[in-house]
Design a protein around this motif. Structure first.
Motif, mmCIF file in Angstrom:
data_model
loop_
_atom_site.group_PDB
_atom_site.id
_atom_site.type_symbol
_atom_site.label_atom_id
_atom_site.label_comp_id
_atom_site.label_asym_id
_atom_site.label_seq_id
_atom_site.Cartn_x
_atom_site.Cartn_y
_atom_site.Cartn_z
ATOM 1 N N ASN A 46 1.926 1.796 -3.542
ATOM 2 C CA ASN A 46 0.808 2.391 -4.272
ATOM 3 C C ASN A 46 0.748 3.906 -4.041
ATOM 4 O OD1 ASN A 46 -1.532 1.887 -5.941
ATOM 5 N ND2 ASN A 46 -2.760 2.411 -4.152
ATOM 6 N N ASN A 47 0.942 4.313 -2.790
ATOM 7 C CA ASN A 47 0.929 5.746 -2.468
ATOM 8 C C ASN A 47 2.070 6.483 -3.170
ATOM 9 O OD1 ASN A 47 -1.306 5.421 -0.808
ATOM 10 N ND2 ASN A 47 -0.065 5.135 1.022
ATOM 11 N N SER B 193 0.837 -1.206 0.000
ATOM 12 C CA SER B 193 0.000 0.000 0.000
ATOM 13 C C SER B 193 0.874 1.259 0.000
ATOM 14 C CB SER B 193 -0.952 0.003 1.193
ATOM 15 O OG SER B 193 -0.235 -0.049 2.409
#
Length: 78
Positions: free
Chosen positions: A9-10, A6
């Motif tokens: 992804n950021n 995650s």
């Protein structure tokens, strides 16, 4: 430092936002393009590594009893 997919992804979306900024000079766009290429290469490697880990976990989950003796960290110590 704990990194998760995650977080990757950021980082990718943050880079996309930097590339989308209006008013960048040609030099800044070129610099961000090079940065993006580097980020993408590293991100691809991270994703391939995560995929390999998932495949290994799936094999162990489905057939672990046959493979555990051959895996040094999971097999019986001598």
């Amino acid at each position: 430092m704990k990194n998760k997919l995650s977080d990757l992804n950021n980082h990718l979306f943050a880079q996309l936002e930097r590339l989308s900024e209006e008013g960048l000079t040609a030099e800044q766009i070129e610099q961000e393009g090079k940065r993006t290429d580097s980020i993408v290469r590293i991100a691809d490697q991270i994703v391939r590594n995560a995929d390999l880990q998932l495949k290994a976990a799936t094999i162990i989950a489905n057939h672990g009893d046959r493979f555990i003796p051959m895996l040094p960290m999971l097999g019986k110590s001598e």
